[in-house]
Design a protein around this motif. Structure first.
Motif, PDB file in Angstrom:
ATOM      1  N   CYS A 211       0.835  -1.205   0.000  1.00 48.71           N
ATOM      2  CA  CYS A 211       0.000   0.000   0.000  1.00 48.71           C
ATOM      3  C   CYS A 211       0.871   1.258   0.000  1.00 48.71           C
ATOM      4  O   CYS A 211       1.678   1.459   0.916  1.00 48.71           O
ATOM      5  CB  CYS A 211      -0.923   0.006   1.211  1.00 48.71           C
ATOM      6  SG  CYS A 211      -1.978   1.485   1.286  1.00 48.71           S
ATOM      7  N   PRO A 212       0.726   2.117  -1.001  1.00 47.83           N
ATOM      8  CA  PRO A 212       1.612   3.279  -1.125  1.00 47.83           C
ATOM      9  C   PRO A 212       1.541   4.258   0.045  1.00 47.83           C
ATOM     10  O   PRO A 212       2.506   4.957   0.339  1.00 47.83           O
ATOM     11  CB  PRO A 212       1.125   3.969  -2.408  1.00 47.83           C
ATOM     12  CG  PRO A 212       0.359   2.941  -3.151  1.00 47.83           C
ATOM     13  CD  PRO A 212      -0.240   2.050  -2.104  1.00 47.83           C
ATOM     14  N   THR A 213       0.390   4.295   0.715  1.00 46.10           N
ATOM     15  CA  THR A 213       0.197   5.259   1.805  1.00 46.10           C
ATOM     16  C   THR A 213       0.062   4.585   3.166  1.00 46.10           C
ATOM     17  O   THR A 213      -0.303   5.252   4.139  1.00 46.10           O
ATOM     18  CB  THR A 213      -1.066   6.093   1.541  1.00 46.10           C
ATOM     19  OG1 THR A 213      -2.175   5.210   1.353  1.00 46.10           O
ATOM     20  CG2 THR A 213      -0.896   6.972   0.304  1.00 46.10           C
ATOM     21  N   GLN A 214       0.331   3.275   3.234  1.00 51.68           N
ATOM     22  CA  GLN A 214       0.197   2.505   4.482  1.00 51.68           C
ATOM     23  C   GLN A 214      -1.197   2.684   5.093  1.00 51.68           C
ATOM     24  O   GLN A 214      -1.357   2.887   6.303  1.00 51.68           O
ATOM     25  CB  GLN A 214       1.267   2.895   5.509  1.00 51.68           C
ATOM     26  CG  GLN A 214       2.682   2.491   5.129  1.00 51.68           C
ATOM     27  CD  GLN A 214       3.315   3.467   4.146  1.00 51.68           C
ATOM     28  OE1 GLN A 214       3.421   4.656   4.434  1.00 51.68           O
ATOM     29  NE2 GLN A 214       3.746   2.978   2.994  1.00 51.68           N
ATOM     30  N   ALA A 215      -2.214   2.606   4.227  1.00 51.96           N
ATOM     31  CA  ALA A 215      -3.591   2.795   4.683  1.00 51.96           C
ATOM     32  C   ALA A 215      -4.141   1.565   5.407  1.00 51.96           C
ATOM     33  O   ALA A 215      -5.085   1.683   6.189  1.00 51.96           O
ATOM     34  CB  ALA A 215      -4.487   3.136   3.498  1.00 51.96           C
ATOM     35  N   PRO A 219      -4.226  -6.128   9.721  1.00 52.27           N
ATOM     36  CA  PRO A 219      -4.993  -7.048   8.882  1.00 52.27           C
ATOM     37  C   PRO A 219      -6.491  -6.820   9.025  1.00 52.27           C
ATOM     38  O   PRO A 219      -7.039  -6.851  10.131  1.00 52.27           O
ATOM     39  CB  PRO A 219      -4.573  -8.423   9.409  1.00 52.27           C
ATOM     40  CG  PRO A 219      -3.200  -8.209   9.951  1.00 52.27           C
ATOM     41  CD  PRO A 219      -3.230  -6.831  10.554  1.00 52.27           C
ATOM     42  N   GLY A 220      -7.149  -6.529   7.903  1.00 53.25           N
ATOM     43  CA  GLY A 220      -8.589  -6.304   7.911  1.00 53.25           C
ATOM     44  C   GLY A 220      -9.013  -4.956   8.445  1.00 53.25           C
ATOM     45  O   GLY A 220     -10.201  -4.728   8.682  1.00 53.25           O
ATOM     46  N   ARG A 221      -8.063  -4.022   8.621  1.00 55.83           N
ATOM     47  CA  ARG A 221      -8.404  -2.705   9.170  1.00 55.83           C
ATOM     48  C   ARG A 221      -7.814  -1.609   8.280  1.00 55.83           C
ATOM     49  O   ARG A 221      -6.598  -1.488   8.171  1.00 55.83           O
ATOM     50  CB  ARG A 221      -7.878  -2.588  10.600  1.00 55.83           C
ATOM     51  CG  ARG A 221      -8.227  -1.285  11.330  1.00 55.83           C
ATOM     52  CD  ARG A 221      -9.702  -1.023  11.399  1.00 55.83           C
ATOM     53  NE  ARG A 221     -10.464  -2.075  12.046  1.00 55.83           N
ATOM     54  CZ  ARG A 221     -10.798  -2.073  13.329  1.00 55.83           C
ATOM     55  NH1 ARG A 221     -10.437  -1.069  14.099  1.00 55.83           N
ATOM     56  NH2 ARG A 221     -11.513  -3.057  13.817  1.00 55.83           N
ATOM     57  N   LEU A 222      -8.706  -0.846   7.649  1.00 54.78           N
ATOM     58  CA  LEU A 222      -8.300   0.195   6.709  1.00 54.78           C
ATOM     59  C   LEU A 222      -8.596   1.578   7.280  1.00 54.78           C
ATOM     60  O   LEU A 222      -9.714   1.843   7.715  1.00 54.78           O
ATOM     61  CB  LEU A 222      -9.061   0.030   5.384  1.00 54.78           C
ATOM     62  CG  LEU A 222      -8.769   1.075   4.305  1.00 54.78           C
ATOM     63  CD1 LEU A 222      -7.461   0.773   3.603  1.00 54.78           C
ATOM     64  CD2 LEU A 222      -9.909   1.132   3.287  1.00 54.78           C
ATOM     65  N   ASP A 223      -7.580   2.446   7.261  1.00 57.00           N
ATOM     66  CA  ASP A 223      -7.808   3.852   7.582  1.00 57.00           C
ATOM     67  C   ASP A 223      -8.099   4.554   6.266  1.00 57.00           C
ATOM     68  O   ASP A 223      -7.192   4.875   5.496  1.00 57.00           O
ATOM     69  CB  ASP A 223      -6.574   4.456   8.255  1.00 57.00           C
ATOM     70  CG  ASP A 223      -6.788   5.905   8.689  1.00 57.00           C
ATOM     71  OD1 ASP A 223      -7.797   6.518   8.270  1.00 57.00           O
ATOM     72  OD2 ASP A 223      -5.935   6.426   9.438  1.00 57.00           O
ATOM     73  N   ALA A 224      -9.390   4.777   5.986  1.00 58.81           N
ATOM     74  CA  ALA A 224      -9.783   5.330   4.687  1.00 58.81           C
ATOM     75  C   ALA A 224      -9.133   6.678   4.418  1.00 58.81           C
ATOM     76  O   ALA A 224      -8.893   7.044   3.267  1.00 58.81           O
ATOM     77  CB  ALA A 224     -11.309   5.468   4.623  1.00 58.81           C
ATOM     78  N   ARG A 225      -8.808   7.409   5.466  1.00 58.28           N
ATOM     79  CA  ARG A 225      -8.236   8.741   5.300  1.00 58.28           C
ATOM     80  C   ARG A 225      -6.885   8.713   4.601  1.00 58.28           C
ATOM     81  O   ARG A 225      -6.431   9.726   4.081  1.00 58.28           O
ATOM     82  CB  ARG A 225      -8.092   9.432   6.660  1.00 58.28           C
ATOM     83  CG  ARG A 225      -9.424   9.660   7.369  1.00 58.28           C
ATOM     84  CD  ARG A 225      -9.210  10.058   8.807  1.00 58.28           C
ATOM     85  NE  ARG A 225      -8.500   9.014   9.567  1.00 58.28           N
ATOM     86  CZ  ARG A 225      -8.243   9.094  10.867  1.00 58.28           C
ATOM     87  NH1 ARG A 225      -8.630  10.166  11.555  1.00 58.28           N
ATOM     88  NH2 ARG A 225      -7.603   8.107  11.496  1.00 58.28           N
ATOM     89  N   ARG A 226      -6.255   7.547   4.574  1.00 64.64           N
ATOM     90  CA  ARG A 226      -4.963   7.397   3.909  1.00 64.64           C
ATOM     91  C   ARG A 226      -5.067   6.643   2.582  1.00 64.64           C
ATOM     92  O   ARG A 226      -4.075   6.537   1.854  1.00 64.64           O
ATOM     93  CB  ARG A 226      -3.963   6.665   4.814  1.00 64.64           C
ATOM     94  CG  ARG A 226      -3.692   7.347   6.149  1.00 64.64           C
ATOM     95  CD  ARG A 226      -2.569   6.649   6.905  1.00 64.64           C
ATOM     96  NE  ARG A 226      -1.309   6.725   6.174  1.00 64.64           N
ATOM     97  CZ  ARG A 226      -0.472   7.765   6.209  1.00 64.64           C
ATOM     98  NH1 ARG A 226      -0.761   8.828   6.954  1.00 64.64           N
ATOM     99  NH2 ARG A 226       0.643   7.744   5.511  1.00 64.64           N
TER     100      ARG A 226
END
Length: 362
Positions: A211-215, A219-226
């Protein structure tokens, strides 16, 4: 909505699968409405602010995890998978997409958005599926959803055996990877439930690592802001300065976590022409897209999911990508085009143009 009738569940499910295949769906599952195990994770995700400016994610409270509250009377959810790789996708398509990202002057649009707007395709076909079901059992209560309401799509897909939730948070299938759309029909029919499948990510962390922005923060947890998909599609306003360089030439969405996933070597081509690539969303330069005025943007994106972001956000995304191209030593008229558009642009666009022009090496 309430239905009291005798159903031959297994026979009806077999019919459903046949009708779904005729409509271009790859798989059908049936889930019950108990998503209680997902409520704590949803609450934690929202409390962390990982939904960013997507206020609609929080607006419905726990209805997202309670189908029978969203649509009273619901006892089952029919889940559907529709593969979206274009019909003429060549072997080794992942390598082709990685190469595109290495050409800074070329625009990178997420694969799913290069064809017709999937909302329209799935919604119409799910409704026809519901109509076929009504023809077999008589009128029944139902609602059709395709990324269009507070629905925990991946949770329902996993519960019904469509796949498992990958570490990138998308649904994964052993025979279909993750390059597919999901749709649901909430019904008041006690259809037989289909069994979930075991997860098969194992110790692999390819999606997290790439992931280019380490979003993907766990595992299974995405910070949409990134997430670049969020930034280019959902984010209204300026792109955060610290994330602009990582966006590269991605102007609408991002496929990196899916390109890196080993299971996507099994991704299936769509059976439908709807997802064939529309000109000019492949092999087009940033500068060519920059030259579109709003009227041309609307004309070129008619029937496309891209249209929903509007011309202003489109130009903002392009300005960031053009700045990244300049930093990589690609000009080909980019600096001139940016300067010419500066004074006539909005305050938001001018700020992104200023940033882009400041990326010139030296």
């Amino acid at each position: 909505m309430s239905v009291d009738r005798e159903l031959d569940g297994p026979a009806l499910l077999a019919q459903l699968r046949g009708w779904a295949e005729a409509e271009g769906f790859s798989q059908i599952g049936v889930a019950d409405v108990d998503l209680g195990s997902a409520e704590a994770g949803l609450t934690d995700w929202l409390n962390n602010g990982f939904h960013g400016a997507m206020d609609y994610m929080a607006a419905h409270g726990m209805k997202r995890a309670r189908p029978a509250e969203l649509v009273p009377g619901t006892v089952r959810v029919i889940t559907a998978r529709m593969d979206y790789l274009p019909r003429d996708t060549p072997a080794g398509w992942q390598a082709i997409e990685w190469q595109r990202l290495e050409r800074p002057g070329e625009a990178a649009v997420s694969i799913y958005a290069r064809g017709r707007d999937y909302h329209k395709v799935l919604r119409n076909r799910l409704q026809r599926l519901a109509d076929r079901l009504a023809g077999a059992v008589g009128p029944f209560g139902h609602r059709v959803f395709t990324d269009s309401a507070p629905v925990l799509e991946v949770e329902l897909a996993a519960k019904s055996g469509i796949g498992w939730r990958g570490k990138h948070t998308l649904a994964l299938h052993r025979d279909g990877g993750s390059m597919f759309f999901l749709g649901e029909i909430y019904v008041d029919l006690p259809l037989p439930i289909t069994a979930p499948v075991e997860p098969h990510c194992g110790s692999c962390t390819a999606c997290i690592d790439v992931c280019p922005t380490q979003a993907i923060v766990a595992p299974g947890r995405l910070d949409a802001r990134r997430c670049i998909s969020y930034l280019t599609i959902e984010q209204d306003g300026p792109i955060p300065l610290e994330l602009r360089a990582a966006m590269g030439n991605r102007i609408y969405g991002c496929d990196d976590c899916q390109l890196a996933c080993p299971w996507n070597k099994y991704a299936q081509r769509s059976a439908l022409p709807d997802f064939d690539v529309r000109e000019p969303f492949e092999g087009v330069t940033l500068l060519q897209l920059w030259r579109w005025n709003e009227a041309e943007f609307l004309r070129r994106t008619e029937g496309s999911a891209i249209r929903r972001i509007g011309h202003a956000r489109w130009r903002r995304n392009l300005a960031v990508a053009m700045g990244n191209a300049l930093r990589a030593g690609v000009d080909d008229g980019i600096r001139t085009a940016l300067r010419e558009a500066h004074d006539g642009g909005s305050a938001l666009l001018r700020e992104h143009i200023d940033w882009a022009l400041a990326q010139v090496p030296g």
